[in-house]
Each structure stands twice: as C-alpha cells, then as structure tokens.
Write a protein that holds these residues in place. Structure first.
Motif, mmCIF file in Angstrom:
data_model
loop_
_atom_site.group_PDB
_atom_site.id
_atom_site.type_symbol
_atom_site.label_atom_id
_atom_site.label_comp_id
_atom_site.label_asym_id
_atom_site.label_seq_id
_atom_site.Cartn_x
_atom_site.Cartn_y
_atom_site.Cartn_z
ATOM 1 N N THR A 185 94.280 -49.944 -140.491
ATOM 2 C CA THR A 185 94.840 -51.294 -140.443
ATOM 3 C C THR A 185 94.356 -52.108 -141.639
ATOM 4 O OG1 THR A 185 95.014 -51.269 -138.026
ATOM 5 C CG2 THR A 185 94.980 -53.427 -139.107
ATOM 6 N N LEU A 186 93.069 -52.008 -141.927
ATOM 7 C CA LEU A 186 92.520 -52.724 -143.090
ATOM 8 C C LEU A 186 93.215 -52.273 -144.368
ATOM 9 C CD1 LEU A 186 90.444 -54.485 -144.579
ATOM 10 C CD2 LEU A 186 88.864 -52.530 -144.495
ATOM 11 N N GLU A 187 93.449 -50.970 -144.514
ATOM 12 C CA GLU A 187 94.077 -50.457 -145.729
ATOM 13 C C GLU A 187 95.482 -51.020 -145.898
ATOM 14 O OE1 GLU A 187 94.301 -46.193 -148.065
ATOM 15 O OE2 GLU A 187 94.319 -46.201 -145.874
ATOM 16 N N SER A 188 96.281 -50.940 -144.836
ATOM 17 C CA SER A 188 97.655 -51.438 -144.922
ATOM 18 C C SER A 188 97.686 -52.937 -145.171
ATOM 19 C CB SER A 188 98.416 -51.101 -143.632
ATOM 20 O OG SER A 188 98.611 -49.711 -143.508
ATOM 21 N N CYS A 189 96.809 -53.669 -144.512
ATOM 22 C CA CYS A 189 96.797 -55.124 -144.685
ATOM 23 C C CYS A 189 96.284 -55.515 -146.072
ATOM 24 C CB CYS A 189 95.951 -55.768 -143.596
ATOM 25 S SG CYS A 189 96.702 -55.661 -141.950
ATOM 26 N N THR A 190 95.389 -54.718 -146.635
ATOM 27 C CA THR A 190 94.921 -55.005 -147.999
ATOM 28 C C THR A 190 96.063 -54.808 -148.990
ATOM 29 O OG1 THR A 190 92.687 -54.311 -147.400
ATOM 30 C CG2 THR A 190 93.198 -54.455 -149.742
ATOM 31 N N TYR A 191 96.827 -53.727 -148.829
ATOM 32 C CA TYR A 191 97.990 -53.545 -149.696
ATOM 33 C C TYR A 191 99.007 -54.666 -149.471
ATOM 34 C CZ TYR A 191 96.854 -49.034 -151.758
ATOM 35 O OH TYR A 191 96.282 -48.039 -152.499
ATOM 36 N N ARG A 192 99.184 -55.083 -148.230
ATOM 37 C CA ARG A 192 100.088 -56.213 -147.949
ATOM 38 C C ARG A 192 99.649 -57.464 -148.701
ATOM 39 N NH1 ARG A 192 98.918 -58.549 -142.315
ATOM 40 N NH2 ARG A 192 97.161 -59.248 -143.590
ATOM 41 N N ASP A 193 98.360 -57.773 -148.631
ATOM 42 C CA ASP A 193 97.860 -58.992 -149.247
ATOM 43 C C ASP A 193 97.867 -58.922 -150.773
ATOM 44 O OD1 ASP A 193 97.441 -59.843 -146.668
ATOM 45 O OD2 ASP A 193 95.289 -59.429 -146.674
ATOM 46 N N GLN A 194 97.815 -57.698 -151.337
ATOM 47 C CA GLN A 194 97.794 -57.524 -152.786
ATOM 48 C C GLN A 194 99.163 -57.113 -153.343
ATOM 49 O OE1 GLN A 194 95.171 -58.261 -154.665
ATOM 50 N NE2 GLN A 194 93.947 -58.777 -152.858
ATOM 51 N N LEU A 195 100.188 -57.125 -152.497
ATOM 52 C CA LEU A 195 101.487 -56.594 -152.907
ATOM 53 C C LEU A 195 102.042 -57.302 -154.143
ATOM 54 C CD1 LEU A 195 103.728 -54.566 -152.284
ATOM 55 C CD2 LEU A 195 104.770 -56.279 -150.782
ATOM 56 N N ALA A 196 101.869 -58.613 -154.240
ATOM 57 C CA ALA A 196 102.406 -59.353 -155.388
ATOM 58 C C ALA A 196 101.812 -58.845 -156.699
ATOM 59 C CB ALA A 196 102.136 -60.845 -155.220
ATOM 60 N N ARG A 197 100.543 -58.462 -156.685
ATOM 61 C CA ARG A 197 99.910 -57.953 -157.895
ATOM 62 C C ARG A 197 100.493 -56.593 -158.289
ATOM 63 N NH1 ARG A 197 93.721 -57.730 -156.981
ATOM 64 N NH2 ARG A 197 93.662 -57.507 -159.267
ATOM 65 N N PHE A 198 100.770 -55.749 -157.294
ATOM 66 C CA PHE A 198 101.393 -54.457 -157.584
ATOM 67 C C PHE A 198 102.815 -54.645 -158.100
ATOM 68 C CE2 PHE A 198 97.930 -52.967 -154.924
ATOM 69 C CZ PHE A 198 97.594 -51.749 -155.514
ATOM 70 N N THR A 199 103.539 -55.574 -157.495
ATOM 71 C CA THR A 199 104.910 -55.842 -157.933
ATOM 72 C C THR A 199 104.931 -56.338 -159.371
ATOM 73 O OG1 THR A 199 105.571 -56.375 -155.659
ATOM 74 C CG2 THR A 199 107.010 -57.144 -157.431
ATOM 75 N N GLU A 200 104.035 -57.243 -159.689
ATOM 76 C CA GLU A 200 103.954 -57.784 -161.047
ATOM 77 C C GLU A 200 103.613 -56.682 -162.057
ATOM 78 O OE1 GLU A 200 101.531 -61.262 -163.549
ATOM 79 O OE2 GLU A 200 101.171 -60.960 -161.402
ATOM 80 N N ALA A 201 102.835 -55.704 -161.622
ATOM 81 C CA ALA A 201 102.439 -54.608 -162.514
ATOM 82 C C ALA A 201 103.512 -53.529 -162.619
ATOM 83 C CB ALA A 201 101.132 -53.995 -162.031
ATOM 84 N N GLY A 202 104.576 -53.655 -161.815
ATOM 85 C CA GLY A 202 105.675 -52.693 -161.892
ATOM 86 C C GLY A 202 105.572 -51.538 -160.925
ATOM 87 N N ALA A 203 104.896 -51.750 -159.795
ATOM 88 C CA ALA A 203 104.706 -50.668 -158.834
ATOM 89 C C ALA A 203 105.230 -51.044 -157.458
ATOM 90 C CB ALA A 203 103.231 -50.287 -158.730
#
Length: 293
Positions: A185-203
């Motif tokens: 749960t922590l892993e999925s929620c961490t990716y959820r909370d950081q999703l904008a940074r991944f999107t900005e980086a092209g991922a």
C-alpha cells in the motif's frame, strides 16, 4: 504396497504429462519461447543443444499442441514456434519449478516477498538490463487487455509488488509474517503521490501483481490511484522475464522489484532487491531522469 506408476498409465495425469514434457530440454524450450525466442536458430543458440535434438523436441511439442508452427517468411518458407493455449497453461508449472529452485536449491528454504542482495534472483533481475520485453498483454483493473509498456510516453516504470487489498481481512493468512510482504500500500501510494514528477519526466507508471483484476480495482478505488494496475495472474510476464516469485495461500506472487523500460521495450534499469520503498521510488525516478537527459 502401492502399485508403481508407469509412464504409460492412462489414468495417471502426472505420468501422461511427463510423457509430453518430462524431458528437461522440452521444458527449457517452453521457457525460452515464453521469453520471446521463437525461431529455430535462435532457440539453438540460446539452449546450446544439437540441431537434431532440438528438431525432435520441437516436433513432439507441435504434435502435442504445446507449440504451433507459424510462417514468418515465404521464400524460402520458414517457421517460428509459438506457445498455444495448451502451452501457455504450462507457465505456472515453470514458475513453480523456478520458485522451488530459488527457495530450496539456490536459497535456504525461507519464504520471502523480496530477494536478498547476494541471491541468484537479484542477479537474474539485474541481468534484464539491456534486454527487451516480448510482445504481450496484461489485463488492467477494468479487465481490458493492454501492453505493459505505455505507447504514449518515452519510458514506463513497472513496479512489481506481491499484493495489495482494499480490506485488511482480504490478505492471506500469515501475510504480515512473510519478510518483505508488507508495504504494498505504501509503495502504490508513494507512486500516486509522486506521479506528477514521473509524468513531467516522461514516464508512465504501471503497477503489476498476480492478483485478479477485480482485487486490483477495489484497491485502486480505495487509494484513489491515478495509474493502472495490471494483472499477471496467468504469469505471462513473470515467465517471460523469469521474475522471482514466492507462493502463499496457493497463489504464486511476484517478489518486490521495479523495472524501467523505454519505448523500444528495452529495460534500462532494474531495481532489486527493494528494502526501502520510498528510496526505490526515488531510484526509479532518477533512472528516468538520467535516461531523458
């Protein structure tokens, strides 16, 4: 004293199955076709077996409808070998053998949801860097088939996790006592909370587990995930990449690891083992940023 089972025992399914796949070369052919190696010469190079023996084993597997011969060239006619539905049904057998070998032959017999630094599993995952994911599709949490590699972004982060559920009572018995199982749960929620940074980086970010799509859907709704979870319940991706697994409550589950893949399906980063979840998310983002630079 019980009667000894014969390989020609028509009532013993184990004996009849071994009559088809009991030869060790045969299972290795199934393993490599699952990995995306389909042509005779490529199989011969990968396996290092004689052309005569390979031809005999391929002929048997085609006759038994484990493989099908599919033409890929007309002049001269050449064929490649593809797993049939009957052949794909052998993938859980391969994963069970791999799990047993990792645990009892290469390991110490302990059930773990993550790999150790010095394990053969970790080495196998890291060796994926530079290899390509074969063409395959997984069901998303809506039950729709999709490529695990996102077509719309330069990079895809595939974080593989053992299992996450919407209700605490849905976890298998003894889950909290398996080293590395807690934290999905922590892993999925961490990716959820950081999703904008991944999107900005092209991922794009995709989570992968062997859970059913309906279980993933319930969890994604509860945690308001804004990226897809993909189900490898039939173990197609697991077998293709020989990803490490562990087994509990009668289900083979992925050990925790993360792959970063480019648009050409090439693995550019493999993060394993994962002992610090938040650190692994940052490592995946750093890999994307390095590649983009």
């Amino acid at each position: 004293m019980p009667q000894r089972t014969r390989l020609d025992d028509e009532h013993c399914a184990i004996a009849q199955s071994l009559d088809v796949v009991g030869d060790w070369w045969t299972l290795l052919i199934v393993r490599d076709t699952a990995r995306g190696v389909h042509r005779f010469d490529a199989l011969q190079r990968e396996l290092g077996m004689s052309r005569k023996v390979l031809a005999e084993r391929l002929k048997l597997l085609v006759e038994c409808e484990v493989l099908s011969r599919v033409p890929y060239q007309e002049r001269p006619v050449r064929h490649e070998y593809r797993l049939t539905p009957r052949g794909r049904a052998l993938l859980p057998v391969l994963i069970a053998l791999q799990d047993w070998g990792d645990t009892w032959v290469l390991g110490e017999g302990e059930t773990m949801a993550t790999s150790t630094e010095a394990s053969g599993e970790t080495a196998r995952v890291r060796e994926l860097v530079g290899t390509r994911l074969p063409e395959l599709q997984l069901a998303d949490f809506n039950g729709e088939l999709r490529d695990p590699v996102a077509p719309s972004t330069p990079y895809t982060v595939l974080y593989c996790f053992p299992g996450a559920y919407a209700r605490a009572d849905a976890y298998p018995p003894g889950w909290a006592g398996i080293p590395g199982a807690r934290g999905c749960t922590l892993e999925s929620c961490t990716y959820r909370d950081q999703l904008a940074r991944f999107t900005e980086a092209g991922a794009s970010v995709h989570g992968v587990s062997t859970q059913r799509p309906d279980e993933q859907r319930a969890f994604a709704d509860k945690e308001a995930l804004r990226f897809p979870l993909l189900s490898d319940a039939d173990l197609g991706l697991t077998a293709a990449l020989r990803l490490p697994t562990f087994r509990t409550a009668g289900v083979s589950r992925l050990k925790r690891l993360t792959l970063v893949v480019d648009r050409d399906r090439t693995v550019i980063e493999a993060i394993c083992p994962i002992t610090d979840i938040e650190e692994s998310v940052e490592a995946a983002l750093a890999a994307v940023l390095r590649a983009g630079a």
